[in-house]
Enzyme design. Structure first.
Site, short mmCIF file in Angstrom:
data_model
loop_
_atom_site.label_atom_id
_atom_site.label_comp_id
_atom_site.label_asym_id
_atom_site.label_seq_id
_atom_site.Cartn_x
_atom_site.Cartn_y
_atom_site.Cartn_z
N ASP A 8 -87.62 70.63 -4.38
CA ASP A 8 -87.22 71.86 -3.69
C ASP A 8 -88.40 72.81 -3.47
OD1 ASP A 8 -87.08 72.09 -6.56
OD2 ASP A 8 -86.06 74.01 -6.35
N HIS A 10 -85.08 82.33 -6.07
CA HIS A 10 -84.66 81.05 -6.69
C HIS A 10 -83.28 81.24 -7.32
CE1 HIS A 10 -85.10 77.23 -8.97
NE2 HIS A 10 -85.98 76.92 -8.02
#
Length: 315
Positions: free
Chosen positions: A67, A270
């Protein structure tokens, strides 16, 4: 300087949040941009902005989880198609060089620009020139993960041009000499001292961008007296046990990092998909009980530094 968030999600993309990518726009300072992490579909996010991939000068990778890196091959290739010819340097943990070069080779991707890859084994200075110093340190995650501290060097003082005129300095090169800190002698023999017509030097900004991490001392050190700290907040206080298990931090732990570092502004990113968009303000509100100047980033939001390091948010 402006920070634009292209991906603010954790682990995998969602409809609201793409995977991690942050663009630092240094167009006024050096005419380029620096990218921090490059999650899957980062270049798709760029298509919805005014950002120009050929302007990207450096890419800083925090760690090798997908990611944070799966968007790199496509972006590197597209930079060629979009007329990129200037060199590009990638910084990151050991393994990033093999991964990028293997992907480019096997896919037959042709680059029209020089690509340099700098791998880091130790903490310390990873880049320095006359404008900036970039430091890196190892954080505490489930794989080797870096945080970065970007320090702008001291800026020269401003020329008090009206005062210079009053002292008899004519338009032309003498003004430039004074601005550069040199004393000048006028035609009549008088000396004008730079210190009398130039303001004191101004401290530059400090931006700390942390990769995935538990609460740790290294994060606090990287964030010391920072203008902006970007810290992950994958979890909240109710899921703190999961945060510790997976090498992540909560919103409250991020706030404590900013507080202990005596930073000016904290941006949380995040964010786990377990938190719906409507819950973002609750995450920020909780963190503000520890550190007042906290906000939660969302995709495409920008934070611009203006005079005296004040911050303007561009939604």
């Amino acid at each position: 300087m402006e920070l634009q968030f292209l991906g603010t999600g954790a682990g995998m993309p969602s409809k609201e949040r793409n995977t991690t990518a942050i663009m630092m726009k240094l167009l006024d300072e050096r005419g380029t941009m620096w990218l921090f992490d490059c999650g899957e579909a980062t270049q798709h996010r760029i298509l919805h902005t005014s950002l120009k991939p050929r302007k990207i000068e450096k890419i800083f990778i925090t760690h090798l989880h997908g990611d944070h890196i799966f968007g790199l091959p496509g972006l590197l290739g597209s930079r060629s198609f979009l007329g990129g010819t200037e060199p590009l340097t990638i910084y990151g943990p050991r393994g990033i060089k093999e991964w990028v070069e293997t992907t480019i080779r096997i896919s037959g991707t042709h680059l029209t620009y020089p690509l340099f890859i700098e791998e880091m084994d130790e903490a310390g200075i990873v880049f320095e020139d006359e404008q900036f110093t970039v430091y890196a340190a190892w954080l505490e995650h489930v794989v080797p993960c870096l945080g970065y501290r970007i320090e702008q060097k001291e800026l020269p003082g401003a020329l008090l041009i009206e005062k210079a005129y009053e002292l008899g300095v004519p338009k032309g090169p003498l003004l430039g000499a004074l601005k550069n800190g040199a004393d000048v002698t006028l035609a009549d023999g008088r000396v004008v001292h730079a210190k009398d017509v130039v303001t004191s030097p101004k401290a530059g900004f400090i931006v700390t961008i942390l990769g995935d991490t538990k609460y740790c001392d290294q994060a606090i050190q990287l964030a010391k007296n920072a203008t902006i700290v970007v810290h992950e907040a994958t979890f909240d206080d109710t899921t703190a046990q999961l945060a510790a298990q997976y090498g992540h931090a909560t919103n409250m732990e991020a706030a404590h990092v900013a507080k202990h570092a005596e930073a000016k502004y904290l941006i949380l990113t995040h964010i786990s998909a377990r938190f719906l968009p409507a819950q973002s303000e609750a995450l920020a509100k909780q963190a503000r009980t520890v550190f007042e100047h906290t906000s939660v980033a969302h995709d495409y939001i920008s934070y611009a530094l203006i005079s005296d390091n004040d911050i303007v948010i561009k939604d």
